[in-house]
Every structure is written in structure tokens, then in C-alpha cells.
Design a protein around this motif. Structure first.
Motif, PDB file in Angstrom:
ATOM      1  N   MET B   1       0.851  -1.211   0.000  1.00 26.37           N
ATOM      2  CA  MET B   1       0.000   0.000   0.000  1.00 26.37           C
ATOM      3  C   MET B   1       0.879   1.250   0.000  1.00 26.37           C
ATOM      4  N   ASN B   2       0.591   2.167  -0.898  1.00 25.59           N
ATOM      5  CA  ASN B   2       1.446   3.358  -0.867  1.00 25.59           C
ATOM      6  C   ASN B   2       1.070   4.278   0.292  1.00 25.59           C
ATOM      7  N   GLN B   3       2.022   5.124   0.618  1.00 28.55           N
ATOM      8  CA  GLN B   3       1.902   5.921   1.832  1.00 28.55           C
ATOM      9  C   GLN B   3       0.666   6.825   1.808  1.00 28.55           C
ATOM     10  N   LYS B   4       0.332   7.309   0.635  1.00 25.37           N
ATOM     11  CA  LYS B   4      -0.783   8.249   0.494  1.00 25.37           C
ATOM     12  C   LYS B   4      -2.087   7.632   0.999  1.00 25.37           C
ATOM     13  N   ASN B   5      -2.226   6.314   0.760  1.00 17.77           N
ATOM     14  CA  ASN B   5      -3.482   5.676   1.132  1.00 17.77           C
ATOM     15  C   ASN B   5      -3.531   5.246   2.593  1.00 17.77           C
ATOM     16  N   GLN B   6      -2.369   5.250   3.243  1.00 18.93           N
ATOM     17  CA  GLN B   6      -2.364   4.845   4.652  1.00 18.93           C
ATOM     18  C   GLN B   6      -2.942   5.959   5.506  1.00 18.93           C
ATOM     19  N   VAL B   7      -4.002   5.650   6.227  1.00 15.37           N
ATOM     20  CA  VAL B   7      -4.607   6.673   7.082  1.00 15.37           C
ATOM     21  C   VAL B   7      -3.928   6.613   8.447  1.00 15.37           C
ATOM     22  N   PRO B   8      -3.378   7.729   8.902  1.00 10.68           N
ATOM     23  CA  PRO B   8      -2.735   7.722  10.211  1.00 10.68           C
ATOM     24  C   PRO B   8      -3.733   7.365  11.314  1.00 10.68           C
ATOM     25  N   THR B   9      -3.222   6.933  12.421  1.00 12.93           N
ATOM     26  CA  THR B   9      -4.100   6.692  13.563  1.00 12.93           C
ATOM     27  C   THR B   9      -4.341   8.026  14.254  1.00 12.93           C
ATOM     28  N   TYR B  10      -5.594   8.394  14.336  1.00 17.43           N
ATOM     29  CA  TYR B  10      -5.937   9.690  14.945  1.00 17.43           C
ATOM     30  C   TYR B  10      -6.566   9.476  16.313  1.00 17.43           C
ATOM     31  N   THR B  11      -6.489  10.526  17.095  1.00 16.69           N
ATOM     32  CA  THR B  11      -7.305  10.569  18.320  1.00 16.69           C
ATOM     33  C   THR B  11      -8.198  11.790  18.200  1.00 16.69           C
ATOM     34  N   LYS B  12      -9.140  11.894  19.079  1.00 16.83           N
ATOM     35  CA  LYS B  12     -10.062  13.034  19.064  1.00 16.83           C
ATOM     36  C   LYS B  12      -9.289  14.360  19.022  1.00 16.83           C
ATOM     37  N   LYS B  13      -8.171  14.387  19.756  1.00 20.85           N
ATOM     38  CA  LYS B  13      -7.384  15.624  19.873  1.00 20.85           C
ATOM     39  C   LYS B  13      -6.931  16.172  18.522  1.00 20.85           C
ATOM     40  N   ASP B  14      -6.699  15.279  17.583  1.00 17.48           N
ATOM     41  CA  ASP B  14      -6.274  15.715  16.244  1.00 17.48           C
ATOM     42  C   ASP B  14      -7.335  16.557  15.545  1.00 17.48           C
ATOM     43  N   PHE B  15      -8.547  16.462  16.017  1.00 14.36           N
ATOM     44  CA  PHE B  15      -9.643  17.184  15.355  1.00 14.36           C
ATOM     45  C   PHE B  15     -10.119  18.388  16.157  1.00 14.36           C
ATOM     46  N   VAL B  16      -9.372  18.737  17.201  1.00 14.48           N
ATOM     47  CA  VAL B  16      -9.715  19.917  17.995  1.00 14.48           C
ATOM     48  C   VAL B  16      -8.902  21.090  17.446  1.00 14.48           C
ATOM     49  N   SER B  17      -9.585  22.170  17.059  1.00 14.08           N
ATOM     50  CA  SER B  17      -8.847  23.329  16.532  1.00 14.08           C
ATOM     51  C   SER B  17      -8.397  24.212  17.685  1.00 14.08           C
ATOM     52  N   ASN B  18      -7.639  25.262  17.362  1.00 15.83           N
ATOM     53  CA  ASN B  18      -7.125  26.131  18.425  1.00 15.83           C
ATOM     54  C   ASN B  18      -8.116  27.240  18.786  1.00 15.83           C
ATOM     55  N   GLN B  19      -9.324  27.161  18.279  1.00  9.86           N
ATOM     56  CA  GLN B  19     -10.304  28.218  18.541  1.00  9.86           C
ATOM     57  C   GLN B  19     -11.069  27.977  19.837  1.00  9.86           C
ATOM     58  N   GLU B  20     -11.321  29.052  20.548  1.00 12.62           N
ATOM     59  CA  GLU B  20     -12.083  28.957  21.783  1.00 12.62           C
ATOM     60  C   GLU B  20     -13.552  28.652  21.436  1.00 12.62           C
ATOM     61  N   VAL B  21     -14.109  27.627  22.070  1.00 13.64           N
ATOM     62  CA  VAL B  21     -15.500  27.264  21.813  1.00 13.64           C
ATOM     63  C   VAL B  21     -16.399  28.235  22.570  1.00 13.64           C
ATOM     64  N   ARG B  22     -17.346  28.845  21.821  1.00 14.43           N
ATOM     65  CA  ARG B  22     -18.166  29.886  22.447  1.00 14.43           C
ATOM     66  C   ARG B  22     -19.639  29.528  22.486  1.00 14.43           C
ATOM     67  N   TRP B  23     -19.949  28.497  23.187  1.00 10.12           N
ATOM     68  CA  TRP B  23     -21.366  28.190  23.400  1.00 10.12           C
ATOM     69  C   TRP B  23     -21.692  28.418  24.865  1.00 10.12           C
ATOM     70  N   CYS B  24     -22.965  28.561  25.193  1.00  4.58           N
ATOM     71  CA  CYS B  24     -23.361  28.790  26.576  1.00  4.58           C
ATOM     72  C   CYS B  24     -23.017  27.560  27.414  1.00  4.58           C
ATOM     73  N   PRO B  25     -22.666  27.803  28.657  1.00  8.66           N
ATOM     74  CA  PRO B  25     -22.396  26.659  29.541  1.00  8.66           C
ATOM     75  C   PRO B  25     -23.622  25.746  29.582  1.00  8.66           C
ATOM     76  N   GLY B  26     -23.358  24.454  29.476  1.00  2.00           N
ATOM     77  CA  GLY B  26     -24.451  23.490  29.563  1.00  2.00           C
ATOM     78  C   GLY B  26     -25.106  23.189  28.233  1.00  2.00           C
ATOM     79  N   CYS B  27     -24.685  23.867  27.189  1.00  2.00           N
ATOM     80  CA  CYS B  27     -25.310  23.667  25.870  1.00  2.00           C
ATOM     81  C   CYS B  27     -25.027  22.257  25.356  1.00  2.00           C
ATOM     82  N   GLY B  28     -26.037  21.658  24.735  1.00  2.00           N
ATOM     83  CA  GLY B  28     -25.897  20.312  24.180  1.00  2.00           C
ATOM     84  C   GLY B  28     -24.910  20.244  23.026  1.00  2.00           C
ATOM     85  N   ASN B  29     -24.602  21.417  22.436  1.00  2.00           N
ATOM     86  CA  ASN B  29     -23.674  21.418  21.313  1.00  2.00           C
ATOM     87  C   ASN B  29     -22.295  20.886  21.697  1.00  2.00           C
ATOM     88  N   TYR B  30     -21.917  21.081  22.984  1.00  2.00           N
ATOM     89  CA  TYR B  30     -20.595  20.599  23.412  1.00  2.00           C
ATOM     90  C   TYR B  30     -20.491  19.092  23.214  1.00  2.00           C
TER      91      TYR B  30
END
Lengths: 611, 120
Positions: B1-30
Motif C-alpha cells: 500500500m502506498n503511503q498516500k493511502n495509509q490513514v494515520p491513527t488519529y485521536t479526538k485531539k487531532d480534530f480539535v482546533s485552536n479556537q475557543e468554543v463559544r457556546w453557553c455553559p451546559g449547551c448540548g452542542n458541546y
């Protein structure tokens, strides 16, 4: 047989009479025989108005010549009137002394009433200035086809070819082009093909038997640059121009569109080229159409959307999004009579204001306009080039007249259109480098373009104001002012990447005619006529409207007076006067058609006399 | 398999951006955001091949918080834009975050047509 330089012919009849078809056949044949041509299809928006009425009249005007032809012409030399309504609608426009061929079989009480004639005009004073040829077109058609196996209704529908046959005789046209077209276009229905060919020849023969009474003309081949030519209308030319640009940029073309008169044909045309990597998406509405193009652009296509006035209004919010995102997007607006539904099949130049200013917030974008059917190819390419190189939405204004009108088009050499260098980022970021989506080139102020699928370039964009360079959301007041300024400056600096304005005539003089877009054919012809009379008049026809070419101000300063003819209430004039304080005057018409040359000549002469 | 097709092993942290989340405390969106980020890590798709599109409303802020490609668009139109992204590059895993008004009121027309078209 008299040799003439050009002839203007108008085919007119009921909207079911096939006038567009025979007009197109006459044009194609003339172009193939080496004439320069310009056409003007003029039809009602009703799918089928009541038969025989004024509102159902459909016309097709063509100007053919051995000299360069820039417009479909003012007054027809020949009118074909298939019924009384067609005569009534067009009579005033026919050249005095011109020839009118009427289908005399339709001049009965019912049809005369429908057209609003209380008495039959044939043979009366009303027509004394014209040569009237009474052709029994319906009866003759049925007579010729009496042994044909096709039904009566189909037989009657052949009669347009009888009229075409007469005109072919008068202008010495070759019947073979139309005969071949008939044979190829209705495969499997030989009886209908044979019937149409028979009727066409019968019409030609009718002309021959009348030779003593009707004039025949010879129009030599036009002296045109050698090369391969085809006939093209503006909508097809836009489609091809966008495809040329996609190839030059090494991208695929995506068109998100929703059908609207008179722009739909661009969608139709492009939908044929899936095999050339063109993706067309017929959306559920105008808004989704432009949004899908924004999505496709974000994902790396040369993306376009095509529409007309009402659709442009609906797209406004999304074009604002594309403006703040700073992504390439081509919006083609084929202008029609407005406001609202207005006059869908008629032409106007009244969408300049909405193109320039029709977005909320400070949202400058590029506005271009094509000047003729064939110029639509070049300007569609230019719209795409500027969108891709400067990461901005570009509105290209065409209009119903040049979109449907046709003229010969010299197929450009492949190398004539250079490669378009896009702002796509390189495959890989340098080690430790962080991608800044809104970092700009210091000279052009253009940002770079990273698309989904490019590892390391993951970033978010959106409609909220962005922090300079970094692109994250920012509510900072100073930053908003800076970003607004940068977006405006980026568009303004495009003036360095468009051609200087050309001027037809001396660079100084008494009167400068400043027209834009599709009025070019008329303004060119009128100015040329006055120049030959020795008047100190020159022409500028703008195709780059935002930003203007750099040398425009200098040109304006060279003339005692500036007149701006436009098919609106003075939209360009307001912009020019606000920007250059030059007190230009307008000549404005809103009569659902292009300017006639003599109308412009009179208007310009009035100004020249008052100087 | 060539390297391009190999999907790295991710954790949730890899998908967290550096932006501050601005929802109300307790919001279901979290918890929804949390679930999306966790799912993206297990999707078997490379991070750069994921694209999150949203319209307008509180929940539509989510693309800013997910570290993939993404676009926060205009009210009701996320579906149109996401359709264009997907048609242009069918290899992408395209996600839409939308609220009730965004999807079913102002964007109702696009919603029914997206279902009819069934792009993916």
C-alpha cells in the motif's frame, strides 16, 4: 442581378411558423458562403401566444455583407411577413422602397381582425412605399405536397421553407447547406425531410418565375482574415470561453446553474462536455446554484454560475460570501429587461448597478462586459483568468441581444490563450510552516488557495470577518477596517493586470462616445459613419468596468464633450461622473432592442452641433 | 500500500482546533461536537479529506472548532455549498452542521432537494 455590399432581411411570422429556424438557416448559409453576418432573434416570451395575434409575432433579423458587419442592421431591406400580424408589427421598421413578401393566403378576415386591421392593407396606400410580393405560400405548399404521405398539419409546417426558398433565390444562395442540414437533423423521418426539401425548392422556383418582378442581388464574399471560422452566439461563446480558461488553468470547470431566460443555453451547452471534465449541476434554485459553485471553488474547481437579472438578485448574499472568502468565482449575467420578471426575452443593459453595488457591506468585486457574440468567448476567459489570479468573484455582463445573436467567429489558435497561473499552494508546506490562508502577496494583495485534500493546509473559512493573515474569526474594529481596505485595494490593483483601454479614432477631439458591453456594434457603426464625414468624434467601448482601465481618465480629458449611450437610465454615466467629475451626458433608451445606428448618429450630431 | 493511502491513527485531539468554543455553559452542542470529533478520528479518512460545512446559528459555529477543512457559510445554504464541494471532489467526506431553522426553515428547499439527490 445587382451587386450590393450588404442586405438586411427580417423573417417574421407567428411564433409557431418556424421563423427562427429559417432565419438561422439563411444566416448559416450566408456565413458558409463567405459573408460577414450579424443576427438578431427577436421572439415573445409566451410559450404559445394565440395564433395570428400581435403578441405572438416572432422575428429573426440578419444583416449579411461583403463588408464588415457589426450589427443586425437598422431597417430591413426585405421583410417576410407570414401573416397580417407580422406585417403590422414590422411595417414601420422596413426601409422605404424595400420589399415585403407576404403570405397572401393568411390575409383573410379572421387573421386581419386578429392583427387589428379593419381593412386589408394589401394594395392600399399604406403599402405604397414598398414593393409587395404576394406569395400564395400556404396554398402552394399544400399543392406541392398533395401526394406526400405526411399529415396535413405537418404539411402546413413546411411553409417556412417556401419563404426561405424565395429569399434564397433573391440572394443567389446555395440550397445545399440547408438540404444537408435537413437530411442530418431528422434522421428516420424521410417523408418530412423530403417534404421540406420539395417546398424549399418550390419557393426558389417561385422566385425564378417572378424574376421579372423581383430584384436579385449578389453579395460578394467578405474580406476576412484567413482561418477556420464557425458561427457562434454569445451564450455558446461564454461556454467555450470558460472551458478554454479551465484548460489554461489546469482545472476542471464546474457550472452550478438554475435555468433562466436568456441564460439557460450556457447550461445546456456545457452539459454536453462531461467527457472534457466539465461538471454541470442544475440546482433547485438560483441560490443553491451559486452556493454549489462556491463549494466547488473552495474544493478546487474553476467555478461559474450563469443567470439573468432576477437570478443575480437572488445570488447577492452568496456573492457577498464569496467576496469575504476571497475565492475565485465567475458569475455570468445575461441581462434582460427588468425590473422583476420584466421582459425575459428582450435585451437591456440595466444590471450594471446591481453588479457594481448589489451586495450589502463594502463588497467590491470585478465587473466585466462582453461587446459582441464572439467577444463573449474572450471575456469569459478573462473573467475566469481574473477570478483565479486575483481570488475574487467576477461578474461578466452579457445581454440577451449578444447572447442569442450570432456572427462568424475565428477559432482561436490554441496558443493564443496562455496558461493561467492560479494561486494554488504548492503540494507540501515547509517543515514547521503553518498555513496562513489570508496572508497576501504584497504586490497584488491576493491570498493563496489551499483546497481540501491538501495535507497540512487544513483551515476554516467563513462569512465572519477574519483576522488579517491568520483567517480566524475576529471582531476587532481596527482589523475589520484593515480587512475592508485590503479587499478594496486588491480589486483596485487589478487595473495593473488588464489591458489599457483602446480608442477608435483620434485621442482628442470634440465628442467622445463612451459605450459599454453589447452596445458596441451600434456605437462602432455610428461613430465610424461620422468619422467618415470628417467629424472629430471617437469611440471608447468599455469591457473592463471595475476596475476601469488605467488610462481611461486620460482619454476622457482629451475631449470637449462626452456622451454615454446605454440601454438603461444612465447607470455607467452616474459611475463615470462620480469618479471622474467629467459631466458626461447620456443617451438612453429602454425599448427592448439594441440602438439603431441612425438613432445614435442623430444623437451624436445633435451634440456636435451644440458644441 | 502506498503511503498516500495509509490513514494515520488519529485521536479526538487531532480534530480539535485552536479556537475557543463559544457556546453557553451546559449547551448540548458541546457533547455533539465532542461526538463528531471522536467519530472523525475513527472514520478511516485522512484529516485533509474531511470537509465540514455549516450555515448560520449556534451549532453552525462548529467548523471553526474542528481541525479539518471547513466553511461557515450563510443562513440556510450549507447544503448548497456542501453539494458543490462533494460534486467537485467525491473523495471528500463532507459533513454538514445545521440547526432546525437553518435546515428546515430558511434552508428547507435545499434540504428536500438534497434528500432527493442523495449525493453520497
Amino acid at each position: 442581378m445587382r451587386t450590393i455590399e450588404n442586405a438586411i432581411i427580417r423573417f417574421s411570422g407567428d411564433s409557431g411558423d418556424g421563423m427562427q429556424l429559417v432565419g438561422t438557416q439563411f444566416s448559416n448559409t450566408s456565413a458558409a458562403m463567405g459573408n460577414d453576418i450579424s443576427t438578431f432573434p427577436d421572439y415573445p416570451s409566451d410559450i404559445r401566444a394565440p395564433i395570428g395575434t400581435i403578441s405572438g409575432v416572432s422575428g429573426f433579423q440578419v444583416n449579411i455583407g461583403s463588408v464588415p458587419i457589426y450589427t443586425p442592421g437598422d431597417e430591413p431591406d426585405i421583410l417576410v411577413a407570414m401573416n397580417p400580424a407580422a406585417l403590422k408589427v414590422n411595417l414601420d421598421s422596413v426601409k422605404k422602397g424595400g420589399t415585403i413578401i407576404v403570405n397572401i393566403d393568411t390575409f383573410d378576415e379572421i387573421n386581419l381582425n386578429k392583427a387589428g386591421y379593419t381593412t386589408n392593407p394589401i394594395g392600399t396606400n399604406l403599402l405604397k412605399s414598398y414593393q409587395i410580393i404576394e406569395a400564395p405560400i400556404t396554398k402552394q405548399t399544400l399543392e406541392i405536397l398533395k401526394d406526400s404521405p405526411i399529415d396535413q398539419k405537418t404539411k402546413l409546417r413546411c411553409k417556412n421553407f417556401y419563404a426561405l426558398g424565395i429569399i434564397y433565390f433573391m440572394y443567389g444562395r446555395d440550397l445545399d447547406i440547408t438540404i444537408n442540414w435537413l437530411k442530418n437533423s431528422a434522421k428516420g423521418n424521410n417523408d418530412t425531410v423530403e417534404a421540406n426539401i420539395k417546398v424549399l425548392k418550390a419557393g426558389r422556383n417561385f422566385g425564378e418565375t417572378l424574376e421579372a418582378f423581383i430584384s436579385t442581388f449578389k453579395i460578394e464574399k467578405a474580406k476576412i482574415e484567413p482561418g477556420r471560422y464557425r458561427q457562434i452566439n454569445g451564450n455558446t461563446a461564454v461556454a467555450y470561453g470558460l472551458m478554454q480558461a479551465a484548460e489554461a488553468a489546469g482545472l476542471n470547470l464546474f457550472l452550478g446553474s438554475y435555468p433562466i431566460t436568456p441564460a439557460t443555453d450556457i447550461l445546456h451547452e456545457l452539459s454536453k462536455y462531461k467527457h472534457l471534465n466539465v461538471k454541470t449541476f442544475q440546482a433547485e434554485d438560483e441560490i443553491c446554484a451559486v452556493c454549489s459553485s462556491i463549494g466547488a471553488s473552495y474544493a478546487g474547481a474553476l467555478a461559474a454560475t450563469t443567470t439573468s437579472g432576477p437570478g443575480l438578485a437572488l445570488k447577492s448574499e452568496a456573492i457577498g460570501l464569496a467576496t469575504i472568502l476571497e475565492i475565485p468565482l465567475v458569475i455570468v449575467d445575461v441581462q434582460r429587461g427588468g425590473p422583476s420578471t420584466g421582459l425575459p426575452t428582450k435585451s437591456e443593459q440595466s444590471d450594471l448597478n446591481i453588479s457594481m453595488f448589489g451586495r450589502h457591506g463594502e463588497a467590491p468585486i470585478v465587473v466585466l462586459a462582453a461587446s459582441s457574440p464572439k467577444d463573449c468567448f474572450h471575456m469569459a476567459f478573462e473573467a475566469a483568468r481574473i477570478a483565479l489570479q486575483h481570488m475574487t468573484p467576477v461578474i461578466l455582463l452579457t445581454d440577451g441581444f449578444i447572447a442569442n445573436g450570432a456572427e462568424p467567429f475565428k477559432i482561436p489558435d490554441k496558443n493564443q490563450y496562455n496558461k493561467i497561473e492560479t494561486r494554488l499552494v504548492k503540494d507540501k508546506l515547509a517543515e514547521g510552516e503553518k498555513y496562513l490562508p489570508y496572508k497576501r502577496d504584497p504586490v497584488t494583495l491576493v491570498r493563496s488557495w489551499a483546497i481540501p485534500g491538501m495535507a497540512g493546509y487544513e483551515h476554516r473559512v467563513g462569512g465572519l470577518e477574519k483576522l488579517n493573515e491568520i483567517g480566524t474569526v475576529s471582531y476587532d474594529a481596527q482589523n475589520h477596517e484593515l480587512m475592508s481596505e485590503l479587499r478594496a485595494q486588491k480589486i483596485a490593483r487589478i487595473e495593473n493586470y488588464i489591458p489599457l483601454q483602446e480608442i477608435e479614432g483620434e485621442s482628442s477631439g470634440d465628442l467622445l462616445v463612451l459605450s459599454w458591453g453589447g452596445s458596441y456594434g451600434s456605437t462602432h457603426s455610428a461613430v465610424k459613419q461620422l468619422q467618415l464625414e470628417g467629424k472629430r468624434i471617437s469611440l471608447v467601448n468599455l469591457r473592463y468596468i471595475n476596475p476601469f482601465p488605467k488610462n481611461l481618465q486620460e482619454i476622457l480629458l482629451g475631449f470637449r464633450k462626452i456622451i454615454i449611450p446605454e440601454l438603461n437610465h444612465g447607470q455607467l454615466r452616474a459611475i463615470i461622473n462620480a469618479k471622474f467629475h467629467c459631466n458626461a451626458e447620456g443617451f438612453n433608451m429602454l425599448q427592448c432592442r439594441p440602438f439603431k445606428i441612425h438613432e445614435l448618429v442623430n444623437a451624436f450630431n445633435n451634440h456636435l452641433e451644440r458644441l | 500500500m502506498n503511503q498516500k493511502n495509509q490513514v494515520p491513527t488519529y485521536t479526538k485531539k487531532d480534530f480539535v482546533s485552536n479556537q475557543e468554543v463559544r457556546w453557553c455553559p451546559g449547551c448540548g452542542n458541546y457533547s455533539i461536537l465532542n461526538a463528531i470529533q471522536t467519530t472523525l478520528a475513527k472514520l478511516g479518512k485522512r484529516k485533509e479529506d474531511i470537509c465540514c460545512i455549516s450555515g448560520i446559528g449556534c451549532s453552525s459555529r462548529s467548523p471553526y472548532y474542528i481541525n479539518t477543512f471547513g466553511m461557515h457559510t450563510i443562513h440556510g445554504r450549507a447544503i448548497g455549498i456542501a453539494s458543490g464541494v462533494k460534486i467537485q471532489n467525491p473523495n471528500l467526506s463532507v459533513w454538514i452542521t445545521t440547526g432546525d431553522g437553518d435546515a428546515l426553515s430558511i434552508g428547507g428547499n435545499h434540504f428536500i432537494h438534497a434528500i432527493r439527490r442523495n449525493l453520497n
